[in-house]
Design a protein around this motif. Structure first.
Motif, short mmCIF file in Angstrom:
data_model
loop_
_atom_site.label_atom_id
_atom_site.label_comp_id
_atom_site.label_asym_id
_atom_site.label_seq_id
_atom_site.Cartn_x
_atom_site.Cartn_y
_atom_site.Cartn_z
N GLN A 232 -22.88 9.45 -33.59
CA GLN A 232 -21.91 10.12 -34.45
C GLN A 232 -22.43 11.45 -34.96
OE1 GLN A 232 -21.32 7.15 -37.45
NE2 GLN A 232 -20.13 5.79 -36.11
N ALA A 233 -23.74 11.56 -35.12
CA ALA A 233 -24.33 12.81 -35.64
C ALA A 233 -24.04 13.99 -34.72
CB ALA A 233 -25.83 12.65 -35.81
N LEU A 234 -23.91 13.74 -33.41
CA LEU A 234 -23.61 14.82 -32.48
C LEU A 234 -22.26 15.44 -32.79
CD1 LEU A 234 -24.07 16.49 -29.89
CD2 LEU A 234 -23.09 14.56 -28.61
N TRP A 235 -21.26 14.61 -33.05
CA TRP A 235 -19.92 15.13 -33.32
C TRP A 235 -19.82 15.70 -34.74
CZ3 TRP A 235 -18.10 15.70 -28.83
CH2 TRP A 235 -18.45 14.81 -27.82
N ALA A 236 -20.60 15.16 -35.66
CA ALA A 236 -20.65 15.75 -37.00
C ALA A 236 -21.24 17.14 -36.95
CB ALA A 236 -21.47 14.86 -37.93
N ALA A 237 -22.23 17.35 -36.07
CA ALA A 237 -22.90 18.65 -35.98
C ALA A 237 -22.10 19.67 -35.19
CB ALA A 237 -24.28 18.47 -35.33
N THR A 238 -21.17 19.23 -34.37
CA THR A 238 -20.44 20.16 -33.50
C THR A 238 -18.97 20.23 -33.87
OG1 THR A 238 -20.26 18.37 -31.87
CG2 THR A 238 -22.06 19.92 -31.59
N LEU A 239 -18.19 19.25 -33.47
CA LEU A 239 -16.74 19.33 -33.64
C LEU A 239 -16.32 19.40 -35.11
CD1 LEU A 239 -15.31 16.88 -30.94
CD2 LEU A 239 -15.29 19.38 -30.94
#
Length: 361
Positions: A232-239
């Motif tokens: 989830q951290a990937l999408w919090a950091a990007t999208l």
């Protein structure tokens, strides 16, 4: 594939509702405060920064209450990185064709507060959770932030001890009436029952739109992470963080995203346009000193802070704060290269979280 497309559509709808709701609620809240007779230097030091960080705060509140800690911590920390490393960096680079002007003392104070907040987080999340002591210290920094903002806004509005620094080297002090909240920026309505009810409805309606948008973002980010097998951290950091930053990017770049949003944003602006650099720093600080403590309180336990946040977001924010602080503190001016350096750090951060995500985030 159809589920992924529908989820991305829900994500876009959530961003739109969050952007509209936060701006509408922010503008109507400042109007309500003015109708109640609060001085503008109080409103500018409290309500305006809070409303600017409202999307991250709402998302943190919902995600922590649902136990999705990755989406509570992620948008707060990654949102601060994006606001500083992208929006503020492009602002300093002259994205709207105008030199950036800011009060030197306030700019230095906010950069220092940002670095201190990162230091507290780094010190009290070494075991992977934010301790209660760390939560308390972040709330203390929030109180210091509010008090310093109120003092600055009083000086800003009345032209007291204003020390401008600019990316073009100009240090001329404009007349006080040319840069306060009452200078062509905040045209408040007539104080009557109709306007009071209309703006109160705007606050309630804006918060409702924001809540629906934030819930849609939580659901869509969780679904995308599950469908793609990513953290989830990937999408919090990007999208999510990039989406929340889009309205600020529109201002930093002179509103290139369409005339409809430009008209809406100009009508709903709740802070002077020439204070955008300070407001971007304010939003980043509130992400750390308010969104994280709120998440910790809502979670009712020690808030988990994943390895990715400890390894990437916090060190990058410290580096950006030091880059921004050095020139105003030592040489009493801003430089465009500071924006370029923050932008480089932001893209390095994106590369790290995209290609080398840390487990446990």
């Amino acid at each position: 594939m159809s589920v992924l497309v529908l989820t991305l559509g829900l994500y876009m709808l959530g961003l739109l509702l969050a952007a509209i709701g936060s701006r509408l609620a922010g503008r109507c809240t400042t109007w309500c405060c003015a109708l109640l007779g609060l001085p503008m230097w109080v409103v500018g030091g409290t309500i305006a920064p809070f409303c600017l960080a409202l999307p991250q705060l709402m998302l943190a509140l919902l995600a922590a209450g649902m136990g999705i800690t990755g989406l509570a911590v992620g948008p707060a920390l990654a949102g601060a990185v994006t606001n500083v490393g992208l929006a503020l960096a492009l602002c300093l680079l002259g994205g709207n064709g105008q030199p950036v002007v800011a009060d030197r003392q306030e700019f230095c104070r906010k950069c220092l507060l940002l670095a201190l907040s990162c230091g507290v987080i780094a010190l009290f999340v070494r075991d992977g959770t934010l301790s209660y002591t760390g939560t308390g210290l972040l709330m203390l920094l929030f109180v210091i932030f509010v008090l310093s903002s109120i003092v600055y806004q009083h000086q800003f509005i009345y032209g007291e001890r204003y020390e401008p620094i600019s990316t073009d080297g100009c240090t001329a002090i404009p007349p006080a009436q040319d840069y306060g909240y009452t200078a062509r920026t905040m045209a408040f309505p007539v104080m009557n029952l109709r306007n009071s009810l209309k703006n109160l409805a705007g606050v309630v309606g804006g918060l409702a739109l924001l809540a629906v948008g934030a819930r849609a973002l939580v659901y869509s980010a969780t679904t995308i992470a599950n469908l793609t097998g990513t953290i989830q951290a990937l999408w919090a950091a990007t999208l999510i963080s990039f989406g929340f930053c889009l309205p600020l990017l529109a201002e930093a770049l002179g509103h290139p995203f369409g005339s409809i949003w430009k008209r809406f944003d100009a009508r709903c602006r709740f802070y002077p346009a020439d204070t955008l650099p300070i407001q971007l720093l304010n939003s980043a600080i509130l992400n750390l000193t308010l969104a994280l403590p709120i998440s910790s309180l809502m979670y009712r336990h020690r808030l988990p802070v994943g390895a990715q946040f400890r390894a990437y977001e916090v060190p990058i924010l410290v580096a950006m704060a030091l880059v921004l602080l050095a020139e105003p503190l030592l040489r009493r001016r801003l430089h465009r290269w500071q924006g370029a350096a923050c932008l480089v750090l932001y893209f390095l951060y994106l590369a790290a979280v995209s290609f080398a995500p840390r487990a446990g985030a």
